[in-house]
Design a protein around this motif. Sequence first.
Motif, short mmCIF file in Angstrom:
data_model
loop_
_atom_site.label_atom_id
_atom_site.label_comp_id
_atom_site.label_asym_id
_atom_site.label_seq_id
_atom_site.Cartn_x
_atom_site.Cartn_y
_atom_site.Cartn_z
N CYS A 285 0.82 -1.22 0.00
CA CYS A 285 0.00 0.00 0.00
C CYS A 285 0.85 1.26 0.00
N PHE A 286 2.14 1.12 0.30
CA PHE A 286 3.00 2.29 0.48
C PHE A 286 3.85 2.55 -0.75
N GLU A 287 4.05 3.84 -1.02
CA GLU A 287 5.06 4.23 -2.01
C GLU A 287 6.44 3.86 -1.47
N THR A 288 7.42 3.78 -2.37
CA THR A 288 8.76 3.38 -1.96
C THR A 288 9.30 4.27 -0.85
N HIS A 289 9.20 5.59 -1.02
CA HIS A 289 9.78 6.48 -0.01
C HIS A 289 8.98 6.45 1.29
N HIS A 290 7.68 6.10 1.22
CA HIS A 290 6.89 5.99 2.45
C HIS A 290 7.40 4.86 3.34
N LEU A 291 7.93 3.81 2.75
CA LEU A 291 8.46 2.71 3.55
C LEU A 291 9.68 3.16 4.35
N VAL A 292 10.47 4.05 3.77
CA VAL A 292 11.61 4.60 4.51
C VAL A 292 11.12 5.41 5.71
N PHE A 317 15.50 -2.44 -3.81
CA PHE A 317 14.64 -1.40 -3.24
C PHE A 317 15.37 -0.06 -3.24
N LEU A 318 16.63 -0.06 -2.83
CA LEU A 318 17.39 1.20 -2.79
C LEU A 318 17.57 1.78 -4.19
N SER A 319 17.65 0.92 -5.20
CA SER A 319 17.74 1.41 -6.58
C SER A 319 16.44 2.08 -6.99
N ARG A 320 15.31 1.46 -6.62
CA ARG A 320 14.00 2.07 -6.93
C ARG A 320 13.84 3.39 -6.18
N LEU A 321 14.34 3.42 -4.94
CA LEU A 321 14.25 4.65 -4.15
C LEU A 321 15.04 5.77 -4.81
N ASP A 322 16.24 5.47 -5.28
CA ASP A 322 17.05 6.48 -5.96
C ASP A 322 16.31 7.06 -7.16
N ALA A 323 15.64 6.18 -7.91
CA ALA A 323 14.90 6.64 -9.09
C ALA A 323 13.72 7.52 -8.67
N GLN A 324 13.03 7.14 -7.60
CA GLN A 324 11.88 7.93 -7.16
C GLN A 324 12.30 9.28 -6.60
N LEU A 325 13.45 9.32 -5.92
CA LEU A 325 13.92 10.58 -5.35
C LEU A 325 14.15 11.64 -6.42
N GLU A 326 14.45 11.20 -7.63
CA GLU A 326 14.72 12.14 -8.71
C GLU A 326 13.49 12.96 -9.08
N VAL A 327 12.29 12.43 -8.80
CA VAL A 327 11.07 13.14 -9.21
C VAL A 327 10.35 13.78 -8.02
N LEU A 328 10.87 13.61 -6.81
CA LEU A 328 10.25 14.23 -5.65
C LEU A 328 10.72 15.67 -5.50
N SER A 329 9.97 16.46 -4.76
CA SER A 329 10.37 17.84 -4.49
C SER A 329 11.67 17.83 -3.68
N LYS A 333 12.67 15.16 -0.88
CA LYS A 333 13.87 14.39 -1.18
C LYS A 333 14.87 14.46 -0.03
N GLN A 334 15.08 15.67 0.49
CA GLN A 334 16.01 15.85 1.60
C GLN A 334 15.53 15.12 2.85
N ARG A 335 14.20 15.18 3.10
CA ARG A 335 13.65 14.52 4.28
C ARG A 335 13.82 13.01 4.19
N VAL A 336 13.55 12.44 3.01
CA VAL A 336 13.65 10.99 2.85
C VAL A 336 15.09 10.54 3.01
N ARG A 337 16.03 11.27 2.43
CA ARG A 337 17.44 10.90 2.56
C ARG A 337 17.91 10.98 4.01
N SER A 338 17.45 12.01 4.72
CA SER A 338 17.80 12.14 6.13
C SER A 338 17.23 11.00 6.95
#
Length: 523
Positions: A285-292, A317-329, A333-338
């Motif tokens: 049910c969660f987007e990739t970055h939501h799981l983080v 999963f981390l590869s998919r996350l990297d791809a998704q981070l490219e399209v986030l604000s 993006k900064q919050r998810v990486r932190s």
Amino acid sequence: MRGGRCAVPGTGCGLIRWPRNGGSADSPGNWQDTESKVEHMENEAVVDTLYSILSLSLPALSKFALCLHKQHRHFSPLIGKIAHLVDVKLDSIQDIRILSVLMISVSDVISQSFQDRLLQKAEQLLGGEVHFNYAKRIVQFLQLIKLSYPPLLEKCNKIFLKNTSHLDLDNISLIFGLYEQLGFDNAEFRLIAKQLLSQSIDDYHEPEAFAKLFFVLGPMAGSKVKERMVSVLHRHLDSYHVLQLIHPLEMYFILYLFSVLNYDPPANEEFFESCIQHLTSNLSCFETHHLVLLGYILAVAGYFPAALIKTVFDVSFLSRLDAQLEVLSDTLKQRVRSRLMKLNRAVCLECPEFHIPWFHEQYFQHVLCKGISRINPLRQHVHRLLAEILGGSHYARVSVLTPYYYVIDFECILDKNKKPLSYMSQNILLDDLRGTHLRHDIKDEERKALPQGAHRIALEFLDSKAFSKDSRHLKGEPAVKKRHLEILGYRVIQIPHFEWNSMVLSTKPEQLEYLRKRLYETQ
């Protein structure tokens, strides 16, 4: 057909009653009866019925169309016939109520040119006083045709703001959902919604309503409002069952508040474990970055579900996350990486059995540790006090970077007899600290083995951000930092701002005595 009954062949349910001369097509009884019968009608029977109602007024036609829409007959031949009638009679429609119902009912079968005419007509009729529900239907129509049309959205938004008495939790939740799907945002609506929901927190204590409140209000609430939500949740949580919290994302926001604000729900472990079991069964049910983000809030609370941790730290999963981070604000993006960094750190320190490697060295060197930080006046003052207590400036270090990149305000080492050990390599004159910058370079921080019985002390000054608003309750992150520093071998002394800035510690002798007691108190 004149007033009376219309035989509907093949329905198996008898007749549909139409209003007699002088009767009202808008009568609730008539249309509820119609709706219940339409539900059981075959398409052929409905088409036969259509030819019997072509002479009905537009209000009656809109009601009948709404009945069909509610029965999900979106692509039946009947809807096509109704759409044709609306197209023919569109210029004569002067009632936004009728138009809004018909627009929703025929939204699946209209052409591009007909769609444009409907939008123009709606824009024309939205002037003046318009009921809240009619504007809501127009926005729903835009969502159904997947079109963000700013002129109409702005007009509808103004109607919502003029009719705040209709902005209850259900309507606010619906409108936010529609706006999100249409890529539309309005700061004034968000502010009004926040104010209205904040004022009525105590009214939403039933499980489903309260879960919806968390889902809508949680992301935009300040710390004080979150405190109130937690308080209400605390009062009623004993009567809740985890499955009553509906949706995994709603459960996420509830866990977020307990975790970040550092509150324990009743039956703490049982509550968290039930939530975790439900969430880990619905990770899809969660987007990739939501799981983080989910992994982070659970880690703050001290929970590390194996299924989630193994998912997040999987290479694919981390590869998919990297791809998704490219399209986030940039902000998200900064919050998810932190959060990923903090989750990585927490897993390494608290769950070494997972064998997750620490892979954020480069992140810190390029993002957080770009060399320097200024020694502020408070730290200069406290360093002088510590030097006086310990016997010299070389017995305490300022702005120390620990393994896994925690920065602590002050560090000192006491041996088994509580005598300070010297940092000869940091024999820096206090006067030289004024106005200078210190580098945080972990390569220069040699952590030598301590003599037997000695221990490191981390002295932390906590400002108001470390506590809930207007409260002395410590938030989750400072509590986690203390937990992690203790794992790293520190005895942690946290000094709250409301103690240090109190009248009791207004003079230097009082501050010296306070620090001396805290340093030498029995652990």
